[in-house]
Design a protein around this motif. Structure first.
Motif, PDB file in Angstrom:
ATOM      1  N   ASN A   1       0.991  -1.208  -0.008  1.00  0.00           N
ATOM      2  CA  ASN A   1       0.079  -0.087  -0.024  1.00  0.00           C
ATOM      3  C   ASN A   1       0.787   1.252   0.062  1.00  0.00           C
ATOM      4  O   ASN A   1       1.498   1.601   0.889  1.00  0.00           O
ATOM      5  N   ALA A   2       0.995   1.860  -1.293  1.00  0.00           N
ATOM      6  CA  ALA A   2       1.998   3.126  -1.275  1.00  0.00           C
ATOM      7  C   ALA A   2       1.515   3.971  -0.418  1.00  0.00           C
ATOM      8  O   ALA A   2       2.477   4.779   0.197  1.00  0.00           O
ATOM      9  N   LEU A   3       0.259   4.412  -0.196  1.00  0.00           N
ATOM     10  CA  LEU A   3      -0.319   5.458   0.515  1.00  0.00           C
ATOM     11  C   LEU A   3       0.414   5.188   2.021  1.00  0.00           C
ATOM     12  O   LEU A   3       0.636   6.502   2.631  1.00  0.00           O
ATOM     13  N   GLN A   4       0.001   4.187   2.481  1.00  0.00           N
ATOM     14  CA  GLN A   4       0.318   3.978   3.727  1.00  0.00           C
ATOM     15  C   GLN A   4       1.960   4.287   3.912  1.00  0.00           C
ATOM     16  O   GLN A   4       2.154   4.680   4.983  1.00  0.00           O
ATOM     17  N   ILE A   5       2.786   3.519   3.077  1.00  0.00           N
ATOM     18  CA  ILE A   5       4.271   3.763   3.332  1.00  0.00           C
ATOM     19  C   ILE A   5       4.411   5.233   3.279  1.00  0.00           C
ATOM     20  O   ILE A   5       5.265   5.581   3.870  1.00  0.00           O
ATOM     21  N   GLU A   6       3.803   5.827   2.320  1.00  0.00           N
ATOM     22  CA  GLU A   6       4.198   7.493   2.204  1.00  0.00           C
ATOM     23  C   GLU A   6       3.843   8.195   3.534  1.00  0.00           C
ATOM     24  O   GLU A   6       4.413   8.949   4.144  1.00  0.00           O
ATOM     25  N   ALA A   7       2.585   7.789   3.999  1.00  0.00           N
ATOM     26  CA  ALA A   7       2.101   8.384   5.271  1.00  0.00           C
ATOM     27  C   ALA A   7       2.906   7.964   6.388  1.00  0.00           C
ATOM     28  O   ALA A   7       3.204   8.771   7.174  1.00  0.00           O
ATOM     29  N   LEU A   8       3.385   6.745   6.513  1.00  0.00           N
ATOM     30  CA  LEU A   8       4.221   6.415   7.586  1.00  0.00           C
ATOM     31  C   LEU A   8       5.495   7.468   7.721  1.00  0.00           C
ATOM     32  O   LEU A   8       6.153   7.687   8.779  1.00  0.00           O
ATOM     33  N   ILE A   9       6.173   7.387   6.258  1.00  0.00           N
ATOM     34  CA  ILE A   9       7.286   8.013   6.257  1.00  0.00           C
ATOM     35  C   ILE A   9       7.246   9.649   6.780  1.00  0.00           C
ATOM     36  O   ILE A   9       7.972  10.391   7.292  1.00  0.00           O
ATOM     37  N   PHE A  10       6.336  10.450   5.961  1.00  0.00           N
ATOM     38  CA  PHE A  10       6.151  11.715   6.123  1.00  0.00           C
ATOM     39  C   PHE A  10       5.661  11.941   7.565  1.00  0.00           C
ATOM     40  O   PHE A  10       5.701  12.878   8.128  1.00  0.00           O
ATOM     41  N   GLY A  11       4.721  11.188   7.851  1.00  0.00           N
ATOM     42  CA  GLY A  11       4.201  11.191   9.376  1.00  0.00           C
ATOM     43  C   GLY A  11       5.300  11.145  10.298  1.00  0.00           C
ATOM     44  O   GLY A  11       5.286  12.088  11.306  1.00  0.00           O
ATOM     45  N   GLN A  12       6.063  10.122  10.349  1.00  0.00           N
ATOM     46  CA  GLN A  12       7.037   9.907  11.259  1.00  0.00           C
ATOM     47  C   GLN A  12       8.142  11.054  11.188  1.00  0.00           C
ATOM     48  O   GLN A  12       8.833  11.421  12.228  1.00  0.00           O
ATOM     49  N   ALA A  13       8.318  11.678  10.036  1.00  0.00           N
ATOM     50  CA  ALA A  13       9.217  12.863   9.962  1.00  0.00           C
ATOM     51  C   ALA A  13       8.704  13.987  10.320  1.00  0.00           C
ATOM     52  O   ALA A  13       9.278  15.042  10.644  1.00  0.00           O
ATOM     53  N   GLY A  14       7.345  14.071  10.884  1.00  0.00           N
ATOM     54  CA  GLY A  14       6.878  15.128  11.539  1.00  0.00           C
ATOM     55  C   GLY A  14       6.272  16.197  10.741  1.00  0.00           C
ATOM     56  O   GLY A  14       5.890  17.670  10.972  1.00  0.00           O
ATOM     57  N   PHE A  15       5.993  15.925   9.156  1.00  0.00           N
ATOM     58  CA  PHE A  15       5.369  16.766   8.347  1.00  0.00           C
ATOM     59  C   PHE A  15       3.920  16.756   8.017  1.00  0.00           C
ATOM     60  O   PHE A  15       3.497  17.332   7.155  1.00  0.00           O
ATOM     61  N   LEU A  16       3.471  15.933   9.094  1.00  0.00           N
ATOM     62  CA  LEU A  16       1.834  15.667   8.944  1.00  0.00           C
ATOM     63  C   LEU A  16       1.032  16.088  10.216  1.00  0.00           C
ATOM     64  O   LEU A  16       0.088  16.045  10.291  1.00  0.00           O
ATOM     65  N   ASP A  17       2.005  16.963  10.897  1.00  0.00           N
ATOM     66  CA  ASP A  17       1.238  17.216  12.251  1.00  0.00           C
ATOM     67  C   ASP A  17       0.256  18.764  12.209  1.00  0.00           C
ATOM     68  O   ASP A  17      -0.465  18.879  12.688  1.00  0.00           O
ATOM     69  N   GLY A  18       0.760  19.538  10.999  1.00  0.00           N
ATOM     70  CA  GLY A  18       0.040  20.750  10.910  1.00  0.00           C
ATOM     71  C   GLY A  18      -1.111  20.709  10.013  1.00  0.00           C
ATOM     72  O   GLY A  18      -1.731  19.586   9.443  1.00  0.00           O
ATOM     73  N   ASP A  19      -1.638  21.710   9.630  1.00  0.00           N
ATOM     74  CA  ASP A  19      -2.747  21.806   8.679  1.00  0.00           C
ATOM     75  C   ASP A  19      -2.418  21.822   7.407  1.00  0.00           C
ATOM     76  O   ASP A  19      -1.117  22.233   6.855  1.00  0.00           O
ATOM     77  N   VAL A  20      -2.983  20.863   6.383  1.00  0.00           N
ATOM     78  CA  VAL A  20      -2.854  20.847   4.970  1.00  0.00           C
ATOM     79  C   VAL A  20      -3.863  21.168   4.346  1.00  0.00           C
ATOM     80  O   VAL A  20      -5.013  20.822   4.651  1.00  0.00           O
ATOM     81  N   VAL A  21      -3.798  21.293   3.022  1.00  0.00           N
ATOM     82  CA  VAL A  21      -4.919  21.698   1.914  1.00  0.00           C
ATOM     83  C   VAL A  21      -5.038  20.699   1.177  1.00  0.00           C
ATOM     84  O   VAL A  21      -6.065  20.292   0.708  1.00  0.00           O
ATOM     85  N   ASP A  22      -3.898  20.452   0.090  1.00  0.00           N
ATOM     86  CA  ASP A  22      -4.369  19.710  -1.082  1.00  0.00           C
ATOM     87  C   ASP A  22      -4.666  18.242  -0.613  1.00  0.00           C
ATOM     88  O   ASP A  22      -4.424  17.828   0.708  1.00  0.00           O
TER      89      ASP A  22
END
Length: 428
Positions: free
Chosen positions: A216-237
């Motif tokens: 599941n590519a989306l989950q791999i990307e979510a884990l990596i960007f999330g663990q990197a701390g880039f998904l803590d704030g508000d996002v629009v796209d």
């Protein structure tokens, strides 16, 4: 001119002194059969020497000093490690030395037996003015074979020292080579600027967690960007919003704690090297390559090895983005050739060497060295300065060895331990 004990050690080790009618200061003839093994640890300077003094052949240790009085100053008279010294070699004899048993220690004075030319070359090498390295005025006079053999030796020294960090991490990972490779690869994906947060990311996100979502590519990307701390704030796209939603679920499921986002650096970086782009590339690599170290160990051809990194596919979102919610002019975001070279040099070659050493498999050690021979030389200030001296540096094999030479020999003026320095001292 100044004289050092290191220089005396060098002169004695290679017997670079006038041995004509060699006698102790007491008048006994000396014949040196073996100077002994140079001891760089505690105790006498040379061990297991063999020599004749008068009519007696001796086997034992040799101690060297600038002056005879240093024996007393260094408290050797009360140290039992010096009881079997058979000869005291000094630059100047200024005080007799008597052992605890009352025996006068035979002494050889070298003051008038060292060539002024040799001494002058040494003094200019160690104490002369320099801009870069001690031998910068003479290094191009050293024959190619000497330079090549020495660079080969110190490249292995460099790899052995760097292997220590791999083995330390391997022990922490309970002998898991794949996990250790994954962590080092991640750190090198951050290159120098973002190596630390990338390493922390890998340690917080084990391969076993990623493996559960490998399809599941989306989950791999979510884990990596999330663990990197880039998904803590508000996002629009839409894309980062999907990542954020997915990560919230996975974070709770795996009890994850993200890396502090403030550790990532964007300043003074080309957009192509932004950590967001590197993370997208890293996610692509994770998705297409399971058990990457096993593949590295199996692949024989350098170009196929390079293909593991050259052909990384990343999410189309990054074709026209360098950051979330900030659209940019479309541009390819593939891992460049220079970046691939860095990963091959700092991760793949290092692990091939370390794995080969640890498992006593010369084949992998040779592969590491051949890989470095196939990679272009690095470009940095140190290598540029060597080029300016007239050296031709074409491969990473040579540039890595020269970095070791500069950092661990030249900067510490260890010319007497260097084959290049030795050759220059012996130039007529």
């Amino acid at each position: 001119m100044l004289i050092t004990e290191d220089f005396l050690h060098y002169v004695w080790k290679f017997r670079l002194f006038d041995r004509t009618a060699l006698k102790t200061v007491e008048g006994d003839e000396i014949e040196v059969y073996s100077a002994g093994m140079h001891n760089k640890h505690a105790g006498p300077d040379f061990q297991n020497a063999r020599l004749r003094i008068g009519d007696t052949t001796w086997a034992g240790n040799v101690e060297l000093h600038i002056s005879s009085a240093d024996w007393q100053r260094h408290n050797h008279i009360t140290d039992k490690a010096y009881e079997n010294v058979i000869l005291h070699v000094v630059y100047r004899d200024d005080a007799p030395v008597t052992l605890p048993n009352g025996r006068r220690l035979p002494t050889l004075e070298l003051h008038n037996r060292i060539s002024p030319d040799l001494f002058g070359r040494y003094h200019n090498l160690i104490f002369g003015e320099r801009q870069f390295i001690p031998c910068e005025a003479n290094i191009t006079l050293v024959e190619e074979l000497t330079m090549s053999n020495w660079l080969s030796r110190i490249l292995v020294e460099r790899l052995e020292k760097r292997s220590e960090a791999v083995l330390t991490t391997l022990a922490t990972n309970r002998g898991d080579w794949e996990e250790t490779f994954y962590q080092f690869l991640a750190a090198n994906f951050g290159f120098k600027t973002n190596a630390l947060p990338f390493e922390l990311l890998a340690r917080s996100l084990p391969q076993i967690t990623l493996a559960k979502h490998k399809n599941n590519a989306l989950q791999i990307e979510a884990l990596i960007f999330g663990q990197a701390g880039f998904l803590d704030g508000d996002v629009v796209d839409d894309y980062p919003q999907k990542l954020k939603d997915e990560y919230q679920y996975l974070k709770h499921k795996h009890n994850l704690t993200p890396v502090d986002n403030h550790l990532w650096k964007f300043m003074r970086m080309r957009p192509q090297n932004f950590p967001t782009i590197r993370l997208a590339q890293f996610a692509g690599l994770v998705m297409q390559s399971n058990h990457l170290l096993s593949k590295v160990l199996e692949i024989r051809e350098v170009e196929i090895l390079r293909g593991l990194f050259d052909n990384i596919s990343i999410n189309p979102y990054w074709e026209n983005h360098y950051r979330f919610d900030a659209e940019s002019k479309p541009s390819p975001k593939n891992l460049g050739k220079a970046s691939t070279n860095v990963l091959l040099l700092n991760t793949v070659a290092l692990f091939l060497f370390t794995y080969g050493k640890q498992h006593r498999q010369q084949y992998h050690i040779n592969r590491a060295l051949k890989l470095l021979e196939s990679l272009p030389a690095e470009t940095n200030n140190i290598i540029a300065d060597f080029v300016n001296l007239g050296l031709k540096i074409k491969t990473a094999f040579e540039s890595q060895a020269l970095l070791e030479l500069k950092n661990n020999y030249c900067d510490h003026k260890k010319c007497l331990d260097c084959a290049v320095g030795n050759k220059i001292l012996k130039l007529s």
